[in-house]
Each structure stands twice: as C-alpha cells, then as structure tokens.
Design a protein around this motif. Structure first.
Motif, short mmCIF file in Angstrom:
data_model
loop_
_atom_site.label_atom_id
_atom_site.label_comp_id
_atom_site.label_asym_id
_atom_site.label_seq_id
_atom_site.Cartn_x
_atom_site.Cartn_y
_atom_site.Cartn_z
N TYR A 183 0.74 -1.26 -0.14
CA TYR A 183 0.03 0.00 -0.05
C TYR A 183 1.05 1.30 0.22
O TYR A 183 1.98 1.16 0.55
CB TYR A 183 -0.79 -0.01 1.18
CG TYR A 183 -1.91 -0.92 1.12
CD1 TYR A 183 -1.70 -2.28 0.26
CD2 TYR A 183 -3.16 -0.74 2.10
CE1 TYR A 183 -3.08 -3.13 0.31
CE2 TYR A 183 -4.11 -1.84 2.03
CZ TYR A 183 -4.14 -2.74 1.24
OH TYR A 183 -5.12 -3.65 1.30
N CYS B 40 0.51 7.40 3.12
CA CYS B 40 -0.25 8.50 3.03
C CYS B 40 0.47 10.05 2.77
O CYS B 40 1.39 10.16 3.02
CB CYS B 40 -0.79 8.87 4.47
SG CYS B 40 -1.77 10.44 4.52
N VAL C 95 -2.51 2.82 6.07
CA VAL C 95 -3.43 2.88 4.90
C VAL C 95 -4.29 1.87 4.74
O VAL C 95 -3.72 0.81 4.74
CB VAL C 95 -2.47 3.56 3.82
CG1 VAL C 95 -3.25 3.46 2.54
CG2 VAL C 95 -2.10 4.90 4.13
N LYS D 42 -7.69 0.26 2.07
CA LYS D 42 -8.53 0.35 0.76
C LYS D 42 -9.64 0.77 1.17
O LYS D 42 -10.39 0.69 2.24
CB LYS D 42 -8.66 -1.02 -0.09
CG LYS D 42 -7.30 -1.49 -0.54
CD LYS D 42 -7.55 -2.75 -1.25
CE LYS D 42 -6.31 -3.14 -2.18
NZ LYS D 42 -6.49 -4.31 -2.67
N SER D 43 -10.12 2.00 0.34
CA SER D 43 -11.37 2.61 0.72
C SER D 43 -12.26 2.60 -0.57
O SER D 43 -12.45 3.70 -1.13
CB SER D 43 -11.53 3.69 1.17
OG SER D 43 -12.60 4.41 1.42
N GLN E 6 -7.80 2.96 -7.50
CA GLN E 6 -8.09 2.75 -5.95
C GLN E 6 -7.92 3.85 -4.94
O GLN E 6 -7.15 4.41 -5.33
CB GLN E 6 -6.72 1.45 -5.96
CG GLN E 6 -6.96 1.21 -4.42
CD GLN E 6 -8.06 0.18 -4.03
OE1 GLN E 6 -8.14 -0.91 -4.94
NE2 GLN E 6 -8.84 0.49 -2.99
N TYR F 81 -7.76 5.10 -1.19
CA TYR F 81 -7.32 4.71 0.01
C TYR F 81 -7.74 5.60 1.13
O TYR F 81 -8.00 6.82 0.82
CB TYR F 81 -5.69 4.67 -0.04
CG TYR F 81 -5.18 3.45 -0.81
CD1 TYR F 81 -4.88 2.36 -0.29
CD2 TYR F 81 -4.81 3.80 -2.08
CE1 TYR F 81 -4.37 1.11 -1.30
CE2 TYR F 81 -4.02 2.94 -2.97
CZ TYR F 81 -4.27 1.62 -2.49
OH TYR F 81 -3.62 0.78 -3.39
N CYS G 176 -6.22 6.95 4.84
CA CYS G 176 -5.09 6.97 6.02
C CYS G 176 -5.92 7.10 7.36
O CYS G 176 -6.73 7.58 7.84
CB CYS G 176 -4.49 8.24 5.80
SG CYS G 176 -3.21 8.39 7.34
N HIS H 137 -8.28 10.84 2.29
CA HIS H 137 -8.58 10.00 1.33
C HIS H 137 -7.51 10.45 0.14
O HIS H 137 -7.59 11.52 0.01
CB HIS H 137 -10.06 10.18 1.01
CG HIS H 137 -11.12 9.17 1.77
ND1 HIS H 137 -11.88 9.74 2.43
CD2 HIS H 137 -11.15 8.08 1.60
CE1 HIS H 137 -12.84 9.03 3.14
NE2 HIS H 137 -12.32 7.90 2.67
#
Ligand code: ZN
Length: 139
Positions: free
Chosen positions: A3, A6, A14, A16-17, A24, A26, A28, A34
């Motif tokens: 990953y 940040c 960090v 995955k979001s 992708q 991410y 933090c 984001h």
C-alpha cells in the motif's frame, strides 16, 4: 501487496477504501485523508471483480454497478463474458440496496421491520456497507 504511504502525513496505516473512476482509493487511518493512486487499468483487484459479478447475479444493472463500485460498465460486461456468468431469470424479486455507514447499518438492523419478510445480504463496500434486499414485484 504494497500500500502507498499517506501523501499527507506519510503514515503507513493506510487501508483500501473503494474504487473511484477505476482508481484505487485509500484512507489514511491516522489523519483520515482519502487519496487515490494511478489508474488500475486491467489490474483491478479480484475483490472488485467478484463483487461486481455478485451484483450482476443479484440483478443489479451494469450502470448501477458502475455507479456503486466506480468500475466502468464495459469492464463489468467483459468480466461477465470472460467468466461466462449467466444471471438466472428472475421475475419475482428485484433487488433494492442502500449504502450505509457502520453506525447507520447498526441502527438499520435494530428495526425488525427492516429485516423482515425478504432475503438480505450485507457486503462491504470500501469503508461503508451495502445492504441488498429483495422485494417482491407487486402483482
Ligand atoms: Zn495521513
């Protein structure tokens, strides 16, 4: 899998979001920032391939899958072809869905009315949850 750190605070915490426009996304955990990284192209995580195909089988349309997952409907159509997925005919139920934050999900489930009388599936969607419910078509 590596990953990225940040970009704001350089933390390694960090997660995955979700995916936004095939990038992708991410989150933090330290500063709640984001961010996204470069286009994934063909390297979209299998996690999202499976999720997209699940939704397809549940009867969610390509356009809706695109909106929900941020993956283009063309990619989803390609996966349906590639994996030879055939959604069974369904004239009795149609899926409805909601995207909820964890607190919202908890209070949603507390009401018996919300979970009574139809099948339901909860799946993770980035840092939120999606509740898919089946409702009978009105006769
Ligand atoms: Zn940060």
């Amino acid at each position: 899998m590596n990953y990225p750190n940040c970009p704001k605070c350089n933390s390694e915490k960090v997660v995955k979001s979700g995916i936004i426009n095939e990038r992708q996304r991410y989150l933090c955990k330290k500063c709640s920032y984001h961010f996204t990284v470069n286009k994934l192209g063909k390297q979209i995580d299998n996690y999202y391939v499976i999720k997209a195909l699940q939704l397809y089988i549940e009867g969610v349309s390509y356009r809706e899958i695109e909106r929900l997952l941020g993956i283009s409907h063309v990619s989803v159509m390609n996966w349906v072809k590639k994996y030879r997925i055939k959604a069974p005919d369904n004239n009795e139920y149609h899926p409805t869905y909601k995207i909820l934050k964890h607190e919202e999900l908890v209070s949603y489930l507390q009401s018996r009315e919300n979970i009574h009388g139809s099948g339901m599936l909860i799946t993770e969607l980035g840092d939120k949850f999606m509740v898919i419910k089946w409702e009978r078509f009105k006769e």
